[in-house]
Each structure stands twice: as structure tokens, then as C-alpha cells.
Design an enzyme around this catalytic site. Structure first.
Site, PDB file in Angstrom:
ATOM      1  N   LYS A 195       4.475  10.727  -9.995  1.00 30.51           N
ATOM      2  CA  LYS A 195       3.465   9.844 -10.599  1.00 30.51           C
ATOM      3  C   LYS A 195       3.058   8.778  -9.587  1.00 30.51           C
ATOM      4  O   LYS A 195       3.900   8.049  -9.070  1.00 30.51           O
ATOM      5  CB  LYS A 195       4.002   9.139 -11.844  1.00 30.51           C
ATOM      6  CG  LYS A 195       2.889   8.336 -12.533  1.00 30.51           C
ATOM      7  CD  LYS A 195       3.380   7.398 -13.600  1.00 30.51           C
ATOM      8  CE  LYS A 195       3.608   5.987 -13.110  1.00 30.51           C
ATOM      9  NZ  LYS A 195       2.377   5.316 -12.622  1.00 30.51           N
TER      10      LYS A 195
ATOM     11  N   GLU B  29      14.096   2.199  -4.285  1.00 30.49           N
ATOM     12  CA  GLU B  29      13.678   1.362  -3.155  1.00 30.49           C
ATOM     13  C   GLU B  29      12.887   0.207  -3.758  1.00 30.49           C
ATOM     14  O   GLU B  29      11.764   0.396  -4.207  1.00 30.49           O
ATOM     15  CB  GLU B  29      12.798   2.149  -2.174  1.00 30.49           C
ATOM     16  CG  GLU B  29      13.482   3.328  -1.523  1.00 30.49           C
ATOM     17  CD  GLU B  29      14.561   2.929  -0.527  1.00 30.49           C
ATOM     18  OE1 GLU B  29      14.718   1.720  -0.247  1.00 30.49           O
ATOM     19  OE2 GLU B  29      15.264   3.829  -0.054  1.00 30.49           O
TER      20      GLU B  29
ATOM     21  N   CYS C 245       7.351  -4.486   1.159  1.00 30.44           N
ATOM     22  CA  CYS C 245       8.660  -4.808   0.565  1.00 30.44           C
ATOM     23  C   CYS C 245       9.598  -5.482   1.560  1.00 30.44           C
ATOM     24  O   CYS C 245      10.386  -6.336   1.179  1.00 30.44           O
ATOM     25  CB  CYS C 245       9.292  -3.543   0.017  1.00 30.44           C
ATOM     26  SG  CYS C 245       9.343  -2.220   1.224  1.00 30.44           S
TER      27      CYS C 245
ATOM     28  N   GLU D  95      10.113 -12.717  -5.024  1.00 27.97           N
ATOM     29  CA  GLU D  95       9.185 -12.008  -4.159  1.00 27.97           C
ATOM     30  C   GLU D  95       7.757 -12.376  -4.559  1.00 27.97           C
ATOM     31  O   GLU D  95       7.365 -12.182  -5.704  1.00 27.97           O
ATOM     32  CB  GLU D  95       9.422 -10.509  -4.359  1.00 27.97           C
ATOM     33  CG  GLU D  95       8.618  -9.638  -3.444  1.00 27.97           C
ATOM     34  CD  GLU D  95       9.008  -8.177  -3.602  1.00 27.97           C
ATOM     35  OE1 GLU D  95       9.107  -7.721  -4.755  1.00 27.97           O
ATOM     36  OE2 GLU D  95       9.214  -7.519  -2.577  1.00 27.97           O
TER      37      GLU D  95
HETATM   38  P1  NAD Z   1       5.892  -1.699 -10.139  1.00 25.22           P
HETATM   39  O1  NAD Z   1       7.344  -1.659 -10.334  1.00 25.22           O
HETATM   40  O2  NAD Z   1       5.079  -2.501 -11.072  1.00 25.22           O
HETATM   41  O3  NAD Z   1       5.267  -0.236 -10.220  1.00 25.22           O
HETATM   42  C1  NAD Z   1       5.725   0.813  -9.418  1.00 25.22           C
HETATM   43  C2  NAD Z   1       5.501   2.107 -10.150  1.00 25.22           C
HETATM   44  O4  NAD Z   1       6.326   2.129 -11.305  1.00 25.22           O
HETATM   45  C3  NAD Z   1       4.078   2.337 -10.605  1.00 25.22           C
HETATM   46  O5  NAD Z   1       3.759   3.697 -10.402  1.00 25.22           O
HETATM   47  C4  NAD Z   1       4.157   2.021 -12.084  1.00 25.22           C
HETATM   48  O6  NAD Z   1       3.199   2.698 -12.864  1.00 25.22           O
HETATM   49  C5  NAD Z   1       5.552   2.504 -12.426  1.00 25.22           C
HETATM   50  N1  NAD Z   1       6.130   1.910 -13.634  1.00 25.22           N
HETATM   51  C6  NAD Z   1       5.900   0.678 -14.142  1.00 25.22           C
HETATM   52  N2  NAD Z   1       6.640   0.512 -15.264  1.00 25.22           N
HETATM   53  C7  NAD Z   1       7.348   1.647 -15.451  1.00 25.22           C
HETATM   54  C8  NAD Z   1       8.298   2.080 -16.431  1.00 25.22           C
HETATM   55  N3  NAD Z   1       8.671   1.296 -17.446  1.00 25.22           N
HETATM   56  N4  NAD Z   1       8.849   3.317 -16.297  1.00 25.22           N
HETATM   57  C9  NAD Z   1       8.503   4.107 -15.282  1.00 25.22           C
HETATM   58  N5  NAD Z   1       7.593   3.769 -14.330  1.00 25.22           N
HETATM   59  C10 NAD Z   1       7.024   2.542 -14.420  1.00 25.22           C
HETATM   60  O7  NAD Z   1       5.695  -2.119  -8.649  1.00 25.22           O
HETATM   61  P2  NAD Z   1       4.331  -2.269  -7.874  1.00 25.22           P
HETATM   62  O8  NAD Z   1       3.669  -3.491  -8.414  1.00 25.22           O
HETATM   63  O9  NAD Z   1       3.558  -1.005  -7.883  1.00 25.22           O
HETATM   64  O10 NAD Z   1       4.840  -2.474  -6.372  1.00 25.22           O
HETATM   65  C11 NAD Z   1       5.230  -3.694  -5.905  1.00 25.22           C
HETATM   66  C12 NAD Z   1       6.730  -3.785  -5.877  1.00 25.22           C
HETATM   67  O11 NAD Z   1       7.298  -2.664  -5.223  1.00 25.22           O
HETATM   68  C13 NAD Z   1       7.212  -4.960  -5.082  1.00 25.22           C
HETATM   69  O12 NAD Z   1       8.240  -5.595  -5.784  1.00 25.22           O
HETATM   70  C14 NAD Z   1       7.733  -4.372  -3.782  1.00 25.22           C
HETATM   71  O13 NAD Z   1       8.684  -5.096  -3.120  1.00 25.22           O
HETATM   72  C15 NAD Z   1       8.232  -3.062  -4.243  1.00 25.22           C
HETATM   73  N6  NAD Z   1       8.217  -2.111  -3.124  1.00 25.22           N
HETATM   74  C16 NAD Z   1       9.387  -1.720  -2.572  1.00 25.22           C
HETATM   75  C17 NAD Z   1       9.417  -0.855  -1.492  1.00 25.22           C
HETATM   76  C18 NAD Z   1      10.692  -0.384  -0.851  1.00 25.22           C
HETATM   77  O14 NAD Z   1      10.678   0.586  -0.122  1.00 25.22           O
HETATM   78  N7  NAD Z   1      11.814  -1.021  -1.077  1.00 25.22           N
HETATM   79  C19 NAD Z   1       8.221  -0.381  -0.997  1.00 25.22           C
HETATM   80  C20 NAD Z   1       7.032  -0.790  -1.591  1.00 25.22           C
HETATM   81  C21 NAD Z   1       7.044  -1.650  -2.668  1.00 25.22           C
END
Ligand code: NAD
Length: 500
Positions: A193, A269, A303, A403
Site C-alpha cells: 500500500k 522503519e 526520517c 519530530e
Molecule cells: P504515517 O505513519 O502517517 O503514514 C505512513 C503510511 O502508513 C501511509 O501509507 C499511511 O496510509 C499508513 N497508515 C496510516 N495509518 C495507518 C493504520 N492505522 N494502519 C495501517 N497503515 C496506516 O507517516 P507519513 O506521514 O506518511 O510519513 C512520515 C513519517 O514517516 C515520519 O515520522 C518519518 O520520520 C517516518 N519515516 C521513517 C523512515 C525510516 O526509514 N525510518 C523513512 C521515511 C519516513
């Protein structure tokens, strides 16, 4: 190819602009509308207008994709690893050709500059990652042991079967290929997804898999919201492994849902609040641009960005003067589709408002000094935030602890080694830490003490290498991507005892 034609918003002509934008789900090797036919809009954060409208997958669509992946699994897992590697090589070739399109689609959905530039050019890594995993084909092996009398024992590494992946919006296809290429080379099949904020380029990656001839059902892409689509993947009883990149809050939710369903294996991650320690003996001519690049890349939406700088008080004034000048220069923003733009807007309205809420708090604080920026870029359309430096920030404030995910640097001073290491580690996160110093012993003491999955000495993020493990300590995650360890997280281990 049967594309659905869509509006592109106000984008100027860009060489990677496709004739039409794919808006369907990719299930069982074909592009199909969602069963319920519902769609959601994707916005261009530079124009605030709708870029595209895509089909939204719900639990029924996820189940369809899981059934396709399940049907494809036996044949795919029985291929020789080199044959799977060959498919990945062809996928890498197709992705390479489609990089301008992928960059265009990310630009109009999450604002990443589309033309290759020195600070946000992640796109060329996409085919490299797929080729890296193709080259791992023959390295996925178990071990043998003669250590038990009258036995030969062996361990086998075997695929899980159908795996799930949920990706964020900040580097959509890079995360897609990290997870998918590792899952596929080890013999798994995949239901992925994409993020609802930037789903378009993942559909191009799916088309590339189709062009590469990857068998039907091996790789499926669904566009959808966290709920119901992401949850349906995390909850699915026939998915045995899930890999997630995104926020810590969602990672926690996915782990909980996985535990409530079939205790699927979970790799996470997550976020970071990475410290960068700069000593008075550091080469500031290197430290300053490295610090600026780390926070400005992808406009702070990375991140492992170094978001907390601890600068030795003896060189703090000089460092701050130099950092301000560099951030002004490197932080110039522009239209993501214009050649030469280094920095785009925040990915969407929600991210923009989230960053502004932290900046409001900084401006209102009696203690914090706003040394640079500190607000949105006035008088223009789009979700643009000024490159910002905040100094004298209380260590227990939200600005230091949470963050922000924007071009916002916290810079505090230190003079004592013990004190700065304690502050650097005083966080729930543990993704990446950095130190600049010419004292090798001090650097190595820090490398040992810093609580993070990665420590960078005399450099900082985005420094990474494919053969080094990447992942977080503490609240930053679970499991590792990149390196020879990455494929371990996509296989089950089995012991086989053979009595002689
Ligand atoms: P997010 O957690 O809001 O969303 C990430 C994904 O999870 C999206 O596809 C979203 O639709 C899905 N999602 C949301 N709620 C869900 C649920 N209840 N069940 C299953 N899936 C769900 O994060 P974001 O806003 O897309 O990304 C930003 C965050 O990601 C930041 O905190 C950043 O640090 C982190 N990030 C981490 C890494 C890493 O490698 N460690 C890399 C990139 C981003």
C-alpha cells in the site's frame, strides 16, 4: 497500455510528464478499478490544486490482492534465485527508463523537485536498490553444522509467503523498492500500500514490474488510506510478514493490529530526532554545509535528518553565522517542476500546518531565539516553509523532543562531553547520530555511546551505504534494511536434523 486520462494541474511542461496518469490499482498483473469504485484526490502542494484522483482500495481489494499473491507464491518461490534476480534486473531497467516520470509524479503529489539536483536527487537510487537485491540472489542461504555427534544439521532460510508493505510519502518509490525487491528476491510475493499523499509514482513502479514480465500476482500495489486499507493489510490472516515505514504512532498501531490478528512478523522503519554534535576542533568548512544539507534535503522531510545540533560554545557564534548564510543559499525554494529548484514545499497541507504549529510555539516562547526564518514563506501559493534555525531551545520542550519533519533546525550549545552525549541520547528515537571532531578517540567514544542504528563521523545524513544496515534503535524501529542483513527479515529460519 490503457491509461485513464487525468488532469495534471498547472504543471509547466516537464520532460517526464506522462500522457496520462494511472489511477487504478495493480492487482494480479493488471490495472483495475477498486471494487467499490470510490476515488480520492491527490493534491499538488506547490499549487494547492488537485493533481489526480485515484481509486481507493478497501479491505475487499486488499483481499483480492492477497489471493493473487497467494496464487503466485508457489511458482515464484520455486524459481531459482538467479531467475528471480533476472526479473529484478529487468524491473530495474524499466524503472531507470521511467525515472523522469516517477520524479514528475512525486513533484505533483508531494513536492519533491523533479529535476536531478544536488540535494534532493534520490531517484537514481531506485534502480540501484533493485539491482543490489538482484545481486543478493545467491547469498540467501542457511548454515550447516557437524557439531552434534552422528548428525549433520542444516538451517534453511525460506520465504514467508504473502508479505505486506506500507510506505510513506517522502520517498515513495525508494521505500517501495527497498521492501519489494528484498521480499521478491527471497521468494515472497507482495501486496504493497502506497501513501495516500503520493500514490502516483508507485503505480508507475507497478507498470515497470509489468513491463519487466514479473509474473502476475507476485507484486501488487493498492492505493488507499491508512484506514481501512493499511489496517486491512496489517490485519490480514494470510499475510505473514509486514514491513512498514512511516511515523512511530502508525508503527505502534500496526504492531498492535498484527498482534491482534496472526502475530505476523513486523519490520518497522520509523521516525527520528537525530543529534549532530560539532566540537570546537571540527572542520567547520565541512560541518556547516553537511548540517544544512541534512536538514534541507526533501525540505526536512527525511526520517534521519539531523534535526538537533549541539555546537561547542567556543565556536557557536562563528558556526551560526556561517550556517545561516549557507541555509539561505541552499534553502532557496521554487517550483518543483522548474529546472534548478533545490527545495520544494512541504508535502501537503497537514504537514505544513504541523510544522507551522511548532514554529508558532517557538516564536511565542520566552526562551527560544528564532535565529533564521521561523514562519511560512509569505505571499505565495503552496506549502512553503522558511529554512529555520532555533537556538536556546529548552531540552525538555516539544521542539527538542518531537519530530517536526520540516526545514527546522534546533541548535543548542555544549562544552562538556558527558553532558552532550547524555543530551544526544535523551530521546525516544534512535535512528541516526553524527559527530564532527578531529579527535579520533573522542569520535570513537561517541560512536560507542550514541544510542542509534547509525553513527556518522565527520559526515552526517543522508550518508548511507547499501552494504551497511539501516534501521532504528529504541522508538525508531525494528529490523534493518540495506546490507546483507536485509534479506534475513524476509525469511523464516528452519532447523533440519539429519541422524547419521
Ligand atoms: P504515517 O505513519 O502517517 O503514514 C505512513 C503510511 O502508513 C501511509 O501509507 C499511511 O496510509 C499508513 N497508515 C496510516 N495509518 C495507518 C493504520 N492505522 N494502519 C495501517 N497503515 C496506516 O507517516 P507519513 O506521514 O506518511 O510519513 C512520515 C513519517 O514517516 C515520519 O515520522 C518519518 O520520520 C517516518 N519515516 C521513517 C523512515 C525510516 O526509514 N525510518 C523513512 C521515511 C519516513
Amino acid at each position: 497500455m490503457n491509461f485513464h486520462t487525468k488532469e495534471h494541474g498547472d504543471a509547466p511542461q516537464y520532460p517526464g510528464k506522462p500522457e496520462a496518469i494511472e489511477d487504478r490499482l495493480f492487482i494480479n498483473g493488471e490495472f483495475v478499478p477498486s471494487k467499490a469504485g470510490k476515488k480520492f484526490d491527490v493534491y499538488n502542494p506547490a499549487t494547492e490544486k488537485v493533481s489526480a484522483s485515484v481509486y481507493e482500495a478497501d479491505a475487499d481489494d486488499v483481499d483480492l490482492a492477497v489471493q493473487a499473491a497467494k496464487a503466485a507464491f508457489p511458482a515464484w518461490s520455486e524459481l531459482s534465485a538467479l531467475e528471480r534476480g533476472h526479473y529484478l534486473e529487468r524491473w530495474a531497467d524499466a524503472l531507470e527508463k521511467s525515472l523522469p516520470e516517477i520524479s514528475y509524479l512525486d513533484a505533483i503529489s508531494m513536492g519533491k523537485p523533479a529535476y536531478p539536483d544536488p540535494i534532493s536527487a534520490l531517484a537514481p537510487m531506485i534502480p540501484m536498490i533493485v539491482r543490489f537485491f538482484a545481486s543478493k540472489a545467491l547469498d540467501v542461504t542457511g548454515e550447516s553444522s557437524l557439531n552434534t555427534a552422528n548428525f549433520i544439521n542444516i538451517s534453511l532460510r525460506q520465504p514467508y509467503g504473502v508479505c505486506g508493505a506500507i510506505t510513506p510519502w517522502n520517498a515513495p518509490v525508494m521505500f517501495l523498492v527497498y521492501k519489494t525487491a528484498a521480499a521478491l528476491i527471497t521468494g515472497n510475493t507482495m501486496v504493497l500500500k502506497s501513501s495516500e499523499k503520493a500514490p502516483l509514482s508507485s503505480l508507475t513502479a507497478a507498470r515497470c514490474a509489468q513491463e519487466a514480465g514479473i509474473p502476475k500476482g507476485v507484486f501488487n500495489v493498492v492505493s488507499g488510506l491508512g484506514r481501512p486499507c493499511g489496517e486491512a493489510i496489517a490485519r490480514h490472516m494470510e499475510i505473514r510478514k509486514i514491513s512498514f515505514t512511516g511515523s512511530t504512532a502508525t508503527g505502534r498501531a500496526i504492531q498492535k493490529i498484527s498482534a491482534e490478528s496472526n502475530l505476523k512478523s513486523v519490520t518497522l522503519e520509523l521516525g527520528g530526532k537525530s543529534p549532530l554534535i560539532i566540537w570546537d576542533d571540527a572542520d567547520l568548512a565541512k560541518a556547516v554545509p553537511a548540517a544544512a544539507m541534512s536538514i534541507l534535503m526533501n525540505t526536512g522531510q527525511v526520517c534521519n535528518a539531523s534535526t538537533r545540533i549541539y555546537i561547542h560554545s567556543a565556536v557557536a557564534d562563528h558556526f551560526l553565522d556561517s550556517l545561516q548564510a549557507t541555509m539561505k543559499l541552499m534553502g532557496a525554494s521554487g517550483d518543483p517542476l522548474t529546472n534548478g529548484t533545490m527545495r520544494g514545499p512541504q508535502a501537503d497541507k497537514a504537514q505544513f500546518e504541523r510544522v507551522l504549529s511548532y514554529l508558532d510555539e517557538a516564536r511565542e516562547s520566552a526562551e527560544v531565539t528564532v535565529t533564521l526564518g521561523g514562519n511560512k514563506e509569505e505571499g505565495r501559493t503552496g506549502y512553503f516553509i522558511q529554512p529555520t534555525i532555533l537556538t536556546n531551545v529548552p531540552e525538555d520542550s516539544r521542539l527538542v523532543k518531537e519530530e517536526i519533519f520540516g526545514p527546522v533546525l534546533i541548535v543548542n550549545t555544549f562544552s562538556d562531553e558527558e553532558d552532550v552525549l547524555r543530551k544526544a541520547n535523551d530521546t525516544e528515537y534512535g535512528l541516526y547520530s553524527s559527530i564532527f571532531t578531529r579527535d579520533i578517540s573522542r569520535a570513537l567514544r561517541a560512536a560507542k555511546r550514541l544510542e542509534a542504528g547509525t553513527v556518522a563521523i565527520n559526515c552526517t545524513s543522508p550518508t548511507l551505504a547499501f552494504d551497511m544496515p539501516f534501521g532504528g534503535w529504541k522508538g525508531s524501529g525494528e529490523g534493518r534494511e540495506f546490507s546483507r542483513y536485509a534479506t534475513d527479515y524476509w525469511t523464516e529460519l528452519k532447523s533440519v536434523y539429519m541422524a547419521l
